[in-house]
Design an enzyme around this catalytic site. Structure first.
Site, PDB file in Angstrom:
ATOM      1  N   LYS A 293       0.734  -1.132   0.019  1.00 33.24           N
ATOM      2  CA  LYS A 293      -0.220   0.067   0.001  1.00 33.24           C
ATOM      3  C   LYS A 293       1.028   1.221   0.063  1.00 33.24           C
ATOM      4  O   LYS A 293       2.163   1.240   0.636  1.00 33.24           O
ATOM      5  CB  LYS A 293      -0.768   0.051   1.177  1.00 33.24           C
ATOM      6  CG  LYS A 293      -1.920  -0.876   1.182  1.00 33.24           C
ATOM      7  CD  LYS A 293      -2.994  -0.863   2.417  1.00 33.24           C
ATOM      8  CE  LYS A 293      -3.972  -2.008   2.803  1.00 33.24           C
ATOM      9  NZ  LYS A 293      -5.025  -1.618   1.647  1.00 33.24           N
ATOM     10  N   ARG A 367     -10.360 -11.244   1.757  1.00 34.80           N
ATOM     11  CA  ARG A 367     -11.463 -12.320   1.204  1.00 34.80           C
ATOM     12  C   ARG A 367     -10.647 -13.577   0.991  1.00 34.80           C
ATOM     13  O   ARG A 367     -11.513 -14.779   1.134  1.00 34.80           O
ATOM     14  CB  ARG A 367     -11.591 -11.619  -0.426  1.00 34.80           C
ATOM     15  CG  ARG A 367     -10.418 -11.604  -1.195  1.00 34.80           C
ATOM     16  CD  ARG A 367     -10.668 -10.873  -2.503  1.00 34.80           C
ATOM     17  NE  ARG A 367     -10.927  -9.400  -2.184  1.00 34.80           N
ATOM     18  CZ  ARG A 367     -11.271  -8.532  -3.094  1.00 34.80           C
ATOM     19  NH1 ARG A 367     -11.559  -9.178  -4.515  1.00 34.80           N
ATOM     20  NH2 ARG A 367     -11.348  -7.474  -2.741  1.00 34.80           N
TER      21      ARG A 367
HETATM   22  N1  BES Z   1      -8.154  -3.469   4.316  1.00 33.87           N
HETATM   23  C1  BES Z   1      -8.149  -3.245   3.015  1.00 33.87           C
HETATM   24  C2  BES Z   1      -9.467  -2.374   2.750  1.00 33.87           C
HETATM   25  C3  BES Z   1      -9.833  -1.081   3.463  1.00 33.87           C
HETATM   26  C4  BES Z   1      -9.405   0.282   2.663  1.00 33.87           C
HETATM   27  C5  BES Z   1     -10.297  -1.053   4.836  1.00 33.87           C
HETATM   28  C6  BES Z   1      -9.352   1.484   3.488  1.00 33.87           C
HETATM   29  C7  BES Z   1     -10.324   0.272   5.375  1.00 33.87           C
HETATM   30  C8  BES Z   1     -10.044   1.304   4.623  1.00 33.87           C
HETATM   31  C9  BES Z   1      -8.412  -4.326   2.081  1.00 33.87           C
HETATM   32  O1  BES Z   1      -7.442  -5.487   2.570  1.00 33.87           O
HETATM   33  C10 BES Z   1      -7.606  -3.910   0.809  1.00 33.87           C
HETATM   34  O2  BES Z   1      -6.530  -3.526   0.692  1.00 33.87           O
HETATM   35  N2  BES Z   1      -8.419  -4.030  -0.305  1.00 33.87           N
HETATM   36  C11 BES Z   1      -8.004  -3.755  -1.523  1.00 33.87           C
HETATM   37  C12 BES Z   1      -8.460  -4.888  -2.664  1.00 33.87           C
HETATM   38  C13 BES Z   1      -8.103  -4.347  -4.055  1.00 33.87           C
HETATM   39  C14 BES Z   1      -6.666  -4.868  -3.902  1.00 33.87           C
HETATM   40  C15 BES Z   1      -9.005  -5.312  -4.890  1.00 33.87           C
HETATM   41  C16 BES Z   1      -8.721  -2.280  -1.792  1.00 33.87           C
HETATM   42  O3  BES Z   1      -9.938  -1.788  -1.534  1.00 33.87           O
HETATM   43  O4  BES Z   1      -7.828  -1.405  -2.407  1.00 33.87           O
HETATM   44 ZN    ZN Z   2      -5.363  -5.387   1.934  1.00 32.90          ZN
END
Ligand code: BES
Ligand code: ZN
Ligand code: ZN
Length: 511
Positions: A293, A367
């Site tokens: 990230k 997921r």
């Molecule tokens: N934990 C994150 C989602 C999240 C984002 C929670 C902001 C709280 C605030 C999750 O694991 C994630 O990173 N999801 C990705 C999925 C994508 C790679 C398909 C996302 O939402 O960017």
């Molecule tokens: Zn994530």
């Protein structure tokens, strides 16, 4: 803060440093006017008159001087001359004051009363309800005050003095003593659960890694005095079991992964007792893994176990309050980090239900761990599965930080959660489990891929999860990425972990 309830003909200024009187803009509802029993307007006017008299006319002076018009969330403080006492007129909707509309306005009023007391250094607070107080209003006021009192001070030097009020009395012209006492007791149990969730979500990830989540779960089981049984699957057990998706996500971290299974059996079953499984995403920190990230997006990723925290908090409350259902909590917990052992984009892993998954983005890890937990739930033969997960940024883009995404094919459960959510002050909004997009999850070399090829992110994540839900089971997926952790605050929620979901689920499982 001790909360008590009492019946009183009029609000008295004697026993409290801060007296809060809810006021509304208009008189009686149409229904009341038609019925020829306009008691509501009379009750409010009388309470106002009594207070004004007790305050030597200061109330009417202040109202005139400030041209105060009651409206929801509009407030007026009147400082009584020669004393520290304060009267606060607290605007609320007409419907709420008449016991009709949304009880969340009572929660806000309770939260505001607490904060006002803290600001004025009032030790004793009285909230006076003109007319008849419903049990729901009483519990909402209590909840609001208790939730507003929450602070996370674990890592702060001890503050010299806390100025919060010691006592809150909820008084009403008419109130059922036993029901009111029960309502306060329920509010206490609910808020204890919310506090637990907020605490674990606020805990820094260096002190709350997967092994600590396990400890917290075991503690809840121990403190339940036999009501809750805990079973924990560690890395080796998960290997033997075949939970390859959870194992993959946890591979780079020092502790974990684990799958926690708590079971609470009801003391007495009724004909409508159900077997219910709650599943909570327990990523104690989400760096994104090798699909790392950006720094800004990582800042709040200690909150990625809010679903797990919620499920644990609910179990704790259920052990206290009791439920007629058999409730299971499943918490897959892991830390999504980077090391030479980390899962790579391109790896193919096999989940517990036998499906192979091509991991194309290691940041779509929620997921993966939920895939194994949902597969495991087939052993429980549940009637209903509800999962809570801070699953997608896409859900936050769609709904912001006030609403959680609600995904289900079951109309009845959708209405139940929407309705209870509103009453609990937790907002949900339905999003589609859109079969039209399912093919985006097809992989040429595995059964599934863990990200779509574009498409609506929150729905695709939900469709992915659906592949692991045991057939024939009613399933609800709640994407709480927005409301689980706040940078803003409101009357009864500070920035940080909110405890979102616990209030709705506890109401559902105990009503
Ligand atoms: N934990 C994150 C989602 C999240 C984002 C929670 C902001 C709280 C605030 C999750 O694991 C994630 O990173 N999801 C990705 C999925 C994508 C790679 C398909 C996302 O939402 O960017
Ligand atoms: Zn994530
Ligand atoms: Zn995550």
């Amino acid at each position: 803060m001790k909360i008590t309830t009492t019946q009183a003909k009029s609000p008295s200024l004697n026993s409290a440093d801060l007296t809060v009187l809810p006021v509304a803009s208009a008189g009686d509802s149409d229904a009341e006017k038609k019925s020829g029993k306009p008691k509501f307007a009379r009750a409010v006017a009388k309470a106002m008159r009594d207070l004004d008299e007790a305050a030597g006319g200061l109330l009417s002076d202040a109202i005139a001087h400030h041209q105060y018009q009651p409206a929801p969330r509009r407030r007026l403080d009147i400082h009584l001359a020669g004393s520290q006492k304060v009267v606060r007129l607290s605007g609320i909707s007409n419907e709420a004051l008449q016991g009709e509309g949304d009880p969340d306005s009572w929660r806000r009023l309770g939260g505001d009363a607490y904060s006002a007391a803290r600001q004025n250094k009032s030790r004793r607070v009285l909230v006076y309800i003109p007319g008849e107080a419903s049990a729901e209003a009483v519990s909402a006021i209590a909840e609001g005050a208790l939730l507003a009192a929450y602070e996370y001070l674990t890592y702060k030097k001890r503050p010299k003095e806390t100025h919060g009020p010691r006592e809150l009395t909820i008084a009403a012209e008419k109130l059922n003593k036993r029901q009111a006492a029960d309502a306060v007791a329920a509010a206490n149990a609910v808020c204890e659960a919310v506090t637990l969730v907020r605490d674990v979500v606020n805990s820094p990830p260096n002190d709350l890694h997967p092994a600590v989540v396990v400890r917290a779960a075991r503690k809840i089981a121990t403190e339940s005095r036999g009501k809750i049984k805990a079973q924990v699957f560690d890395k080796n057990a998960l290997r033997r079991m075949g939970a390859g998706a959870l194992l993959a996500v946890g591979r780079a971290a020092e502790t974990g992964p684990y799958l926690i299974h708590l079971t609470l059996k009801p003391r007495r079953r009724t004909r409508d007792s159900k077997r219910i499984v709650l599943v909570g995403k327990g990523i104690t920190f989400d760096s994104g893994g090798l699909s790392i990230k950006p720094a800004k997006s990582m800042e709040d990723m200690k909150s990625d176990m809010a679903g797990a925290g919620c499920v644990l908090g609910v179990m704790k409350a259920l052990a206290n309050i009791g439920t007629r259902h058999e409730v299971h909590a499943l918490v897959p917990t892991a830390e999504n980090l980077i090391s030479s052992a980390a899962v790579r984009p391109g790896d193919i892993v096999r989940a517990l239900n036998g499906k192979s998954i091509e991991v194309l983005n290691t940041d779509a890890e929620g997921r993966l761990i939920l895939a194994d937990a949902l597969s495991y739930s087939a052993r429980i033969k549940a009637d209903v599965i509800v999962d809570l997960a801070t699953l997608t940024g896409a859900c936050v883009v769609a709904l912001g930080s006030d609403y959680a995404g609600l995904f289900t094919d079951d109309d009845e459960m959708r209405e139940t959660i929407l309705g209870l959510g509103r009453r609990s002050g937790e907002l949900f909004w339905p999003l589609p489990l859109a079969k039209e997009y399912r093919s985006q999850l097809d992989s040429p070399i595995a059964d599934l891929r863990n990200i779509g090829t574009g498409g609506p992110g929150a729905s695709l994540a939900a469709l992915f999860l659906q592949e692991f839900v045991p057939p024939g089971v009613t399933w609800v997926h709640l994407d709480i990425a927005g409301p689980a952790f706040w940078t803003k605050g409101d009357e009864y929620t500070k920035p940080g972990g909110t405890g979102f979901g616990a209030r709705t689920l506890i109401r559902w499982l105990t009503s």
